[in-house]
Write an enzyme that holds these catalytic residues in place. Structure first.
Site, mmCIF file in Angstrom:
data_model
loop_
_atom_site.group_PDB
_atom_site.id
_atom_site.type_symbol
_atom_site.label_atom_id
_atom_site.label_comp_id
_atom_site.label_asym_id
_atom_site.label_seq_id
_atom_site.Cartn_x
_atom_site.Cartn_y
_atom_site.Cartn_z
ATOM 1 C CB CYS A 143 -1.883 -3.311 5.411
ATOM 2 S SG CYS A 143 -3.595 -2.706 5.388
ATOM 3 C CG ASP A 169 -1.938 -1.162 1.199
ATOM 4 O OD1 ASP A 169 -1.912 -1.969 0.254
ATOM 5 O OD2 ASP A 169 -2.720 -1.279 2.160
ATOM 6 C CE LYS A 176 -3.665 -4.420 0.989
ATOM 7 N NZ LYS A 176 -4.404 -3.616 1.968
#
Ligand SMILES: [Zn+2]
Length: 218
Positions: free
Chosen positions: A162, A16, A117
């Site tokens: 994450c 990310d 995602k």
């Protein structure tokens, strides 16, 4: 520890790297200092590592992980969803918005796969491998195996969410898993981060640094 790198088997997994998590987007989900990991990741990518994969948070505009979708709730409060307890976040990573782009400064020359995602409106996905119901796969493990990956070095945004969830699922999928700690942003108190690190280490996940990776010849 200095792992010798192997061009076919080693992959840097960048979690990310998106402006939505940076000071660039103060009204989204800025993680303090997150932008500082981009040059660290670029330094790794300038070294002997041959391949990288990027995950990208890519949410529906009314994603269920957004506090804005739960009247009376505020960010960092929780709700009980069919798959369990979900932390609520400010709106962030909304698909096809500037904040959800991959940060323009990330060196993408070695990025061979970008996995989006969290695109299901009713399930969050911290991990790049499994959504937060812990059952719905993303296909990443199968793809990595198909290209011969055996060992993953994980960096990005953010520990202990994450990044740590991705590391845990990487190990569960039987990849040798390393977290590049100084190439990860951090959110929350040190004791929670330390507890998460201990939990990962108990699962066989190891921690290393960008310098260690960069200093090793292939
Ligand atoms: Zn998200």
């Amino acid at each position: 520890m200095r792992p010798a790198l192997h061009a076919e088997e080693d992959v840097l997994l960048v979690v990310d790297p998106q402006p939505t998590f940076m000071a660039l987007c103060p009204d989204e989900l800025p993680v303090p200092g997150a932008e500082a990991v981009i040059p660290v990741i670029n330094r790794i990518l300038a070294g002997p590592i041959a391949r990288a994969v990027v995950t990208q948070d890519w949410h529906h505009p009314r994603h269920l992980s957004f506090a804005s979708q739960h009247p009376g709730k505020r960010p960092l409060e929780t709700v009980d969803l069919p798959y369990g307890t979900q932390v609520l976040w400010p709106d962030h990573g909304v698909r096809a918005t500037p904040g959800a782009a991959i940060h323009p400064a990330l060196d993408q020359a070695k990025v061979v796969m970008i996995l989006r995602k969290g695109f299901r409106q009713a399930i969050d996905s911290y991990s790049g491998f499994r959504e937060n119901d812990r059952q719905t796969g993303t296909g990443l493990a199968e793809w990595l195996r198909a290209v011969g990956a055996r060992r993953l070095f994980i960096a990005g945004i953010t520990r202990p969410y994450c990044v740590d969830w991705t590391a845990e699922d990487a190990a569960a999928a039987r990849f040798e898993t390393w977290v590049v700690e100084d190439a990860c942003a951090r959110l929350g108190p040190d004791d929670a981060l330390d507890a998460s690190r201990a939990r990962l280490e108990a699962q066989g996940i190891r921690f290393t640094t960008a310098d260690t990776l960069h200093g090793e010849n292939a």
